[in-house]
Design a protein around this motif. Structure first.
Motif, PDB file in Angstrom:
ATOM      1  N   ASP A  82       5.669  -0.880  -4.987  1.00  0.00           N
ATOM      2  CA  ASP A  82       4.855  -0.116  -5.945  1.00  0.00           C
ATOM      3  C   ASP A  82       5.533   1.224  -6.256  1.00  0.00           C
ATOM      4  O   ASP A  82       5.096   2.284  -5.791  1.00  0.00           O
ATOM      5  CB  ASP A  82       3.458   0.109  -5.329  1.00  0.00           C
ATOM      6  CG  ASP A  82       2.451   0.626  -6.346  1.00  0.00           C
ATOM      7  OD1 ASP A  82       2.854   0.982  -7.483  1.00  0.00           O
ATOM      8  OD2 ASP A  82       1.253   0.683  -6.016  1.00  0.00           O
ATOM      9  N   SER A 142      -2.170   8.280  -3.258  1.00  0.00           N
ATOM     10  CA  SER A 142      -1.924   7.297  -4.323  1.00  0.00           C
ATOM     11  C   SER A 142      -1.770   5.896  -3.738  1.00  0.00           C
ATOM     12  O   SER A 142      -0.699   5.514  -3.276  1.00  0.00           O
ATOM     13  CB  SER A 142      -0.659   7.672  -5.109  1.00  0.00           C
ATOM     14  OG  SER A 142      -0.899   8.844  -5.831  1.00  0.00           O
ATOM     15  N   TYR A 202      -1.879  -6.758 -11.423  1.00  0.00           N
ATOM     16  CA  TYR A 202      -0.743  -5.817 -11.340  1.00  0.00           C
ATOM     17  C   TYR A 202       0.578  -6.508 -11.703  1.00  0.00           C
ATOM     18  O   TYR A 202       0.915  -7.541 -11.111  1.00  0.00           O
ATOM     19  CB  TYR A 202      -0.619  -5.275  -9.909  1.00  0.00           C
ATOM     20  CG  TYR A 202      -1.852  -4.565  -9.427  1.00  0.00           C
ATOM     21  CD1 TYR A 202      -2.298  -3.392 -10.041  1.00  0.00           C
ATOM     22  CD2 TYR A 202      -2.585  -5.068  -8.348  1.00  0.00           C
ATOM     23  CE1 TYR A 202      -3.445  -2.739  -9.592  1.00  0.00           C
ATOM     24  CE2 TYR A 202      -3.730  -4.421  -7.894  1.00  0.00           C
ATOM     25  CZ  TYR A 202      -4.143  -3.262  -8.523  1.00  0.00           C
ATOM     26  OH  TYR A 202      -5.272  -2.621  -8.074  1.00  0.00           O
ATOM     27  N   ARG A 252      -3.138   1.686  -4.220  1.00  0.00           N
ATOM     28  CA  ARG A 252      -3.935   0.602  -4.781  1.00  0.00           C
ATOM     29  C   ARG A 252      -3.589  -0.637  -3.958  1.00  0.00           C
ATOM     30  O   ARG A 252      -2.539  -0.686  -3.314  1.00  0.00           O
ATOM     31  CB  ARG A 252      -3.648   0.409  -6.272  1.00  0.00           C
ATOM     32  CG  ARG A 252      -2.178   0.298  -6.576  1.00  0.00           C
ATOM     33  CD  ARG A 252      -1.931   0.301  -8.064  1.00  0.00           C
ATOM     34  NE  ARG A 252      -0.505   0.411  -8.315  1.00  0.00           N
ATOM     35  CZ  ARG A 252       0.009   0.460  -9.529  1.00  0.00           C
ATOM     36  NH1 ARG A 252      -0.773   0.427 -10.584  1.00  0.00           N
ATOM     37  NH2 ARG A 252       1.326   0.561  -9.684  1.00  0.00           N
ATOM     38  N   ASP A 253      -4.443  -1.619  -4.000  1.00  0.00           N
ATOM     39  CA  ASP A 253      -4.323  -2.716  -3.043  1.00  0.00           C
ATOM     40  C   ASP A 253      -3.542  -3.891  -3.629  1.00  0.00           C
ATOM     41  O   ASP A 253      -4.112  -4.914  -3.972  1.00  0.00           O
ATOM     42  CB  ASP A 253      -5.722  -3.142  -2.594  1.00  0.00           C
ATOM     43  CG  ASP A 253      -5.669  -4.144  -1.447  1.00  0.00           C
ATOM     44  OD1 ASP A 253      -4.577  -4.318  -0.869  1.00  0.00           O
ATOM     45  OD2 ASP A 253      -6.705  -4.751  -1.151  1.00  0.00           O
ATOM     46  N   HIS A 279       0.889  -1.163   0.000  1.00  0.00           N
ATOM     47  CA  HIS A 279       0.000   0.000   0.000  1.00  0.00           C
ATOM     48  C   HIS A 279       0.932   1.218   0.000  1.00  0.00           C
ATOM     49  O   HIS A 279       1.588   1.499   0.998  1.00  0.00           O
ATOM     50  CB  HIS A 279      -0.900   0.012   1.241  1.00  0.00           C
ATOM     51  CG  HIS A 279      -1.864  -1.146   1.265  1.00  0.00           C
ATOM     52  ND1 HIS A 279      -2.294  -1.730   2.420  1.00  0.00           N
ATOM     53  CD2 HIS A 279      -2.468  -1.819   0.243  1.00  0.00           C
ATOM     54  CE1 HIS A 279      -3.141  -2.725   2.121  1.00  0.00           C
ATOM     55  NE2 HIS A 279      -3.249  -2.793   0.806  1.00  0.00           N
TER      56      HIS A 279
END
Ligand SMILES: [Zn+2]
Length: 306
Positions: free
Chosen positions: A90, A115, A128, A117-118, A56
């Motif tokens: 990430d 910002s 992803y 995303r999981d 995260h």
């Protein structure tokens, strides 16, 4: 480490190579930024310890802590143990967050990062490329004895972790070391999960890891599988740990429903007045707690299996 080091985190990661860490590019993000793994320690180890951070991307402390830990391990005796880290899972979203952060970096600014995303909840899917790269890395290991996904929390009523693994004694030993560390600084270890996702406390501040399915039933999403589930199934490690180190502690939120904790943090993020007193946890304390979590399992494994 300083908050400011977020702006040069990739550079700091790459620099550890000079001191003996082995750095590999394991894949590319959607925006073609490299994703790195870093390995340190004994090349012929008895135990393998793996940690990832930044699943995260708004939770920046785990990422700082892991880069910092590489330098620490480079200068320590790591006989019989090998560590593999993915400190920045990430990179695209971390970069966006860091860009948002103006100086001085304050608690309300950190709470305002957007910002995210999981990657954790969709780790086992093909949604992803970042997750695919990390999965491929994990699959190259013959064994994993302890595994960590480092997360952090906003201001919370106290400190908590999620844990699993086949060795209850290892979990007990890690919980004991963390409790010893918390006592002098009076950081409260929570008796129950403030997010109410985990139903069971094994030790104060140490809860069982909720599965993706359990999390979905609490918020109606469609997560498929976390890195914890992936590693548990493939490697059955002695210890699996998730940190949720808070940026600050507000003991008055003790037993408050999650909605109240969320609205408190939202208010604080907007820099408005908050109606309850809270204490910031300084960055070095947050990093020390994460280091202790990761290192305590290794110390246990070394003592237990000679
Ligand atoms: Zn998280």
């Amino acid at each position: 480490m300083k908050w400011n080091d977020l702006k040069q985190l990739e550079g700091l990661l790459l620099e550890t190579e000079k001191h003996g860490a082995i750095i590999k590019e394991i894949g590319r993000s959607l925006q073609q930024q490299p994703i790195y793994s870093v390995s340190v320690g004994d090349k012929n180890p008895d135990h393998t310890i793996v940690a990832i951070a930044g699943m995260h991307a708004t939770e920046v402390v785990g990422q700082l802590a892991l880069v910092d830990l590489i330098s620490k391990l480079n200068s320590e005796n790591t006989k019989r143990l090998r560590y593999h880290f993915v400190p920045i899972a990430d990179p695209d979203f971390l970069a966006e967050n860091v860009q948002q952060l103006s100086e001085p970096i304050t608690l309300p600014k950190l709470l305002s990062l957007k910002s995210i995303r999981d990657l954790e909840g969709y780790f086992t899917s093909n949604r992803y490329p970042e997750c695919e790269a990390i999965r491929q890395l994990l699959e190259t290991f013959p064994r994993i004895d302890a595994f960590f996904s480092l997360h952090t929390a906003p201001v919370a009523p106290g400190l908590f972790f999620y844990v699993a693994g086949k060795s209850n004694d290892c979990i007990a030993s890690v919980a004991d070391r963390i409790a010893t560390m918390c006592q002098p600084s009076q950081i409260p270890l929570l008796e129950k999960d403030p997010t109410v996702q985990s139903q069971k406390a094994l030790f104060p501040g140490f809860f069982t890891i909720p599965t993706a399915a359990e999390m979905n039933s609490s918020d109606d999403r469609d997560r498929c599988g976390t890195s914890l589930e992936f590693v548990a199934k493939k490697f059955q490690p002695s210890f699996i740990g998730v940190s949720e180190i808070p940026l600050g502690i507000c003991t008055r939120l003790h037993n408050a429903p999650i909605e109240k904790i969320e609205s408190f943090n939202k208010q604080l993020a907007q820099n408005a007045k908050v109606d309850l007193p809270y204490q910031e946890l300084d960055l070095s304390t947050q990093i020390d707690l994460i280091h202790e979590l990761v290192l305590a399992s290794g110390k246990y494994l070394l003592k237990q299996y000679r």
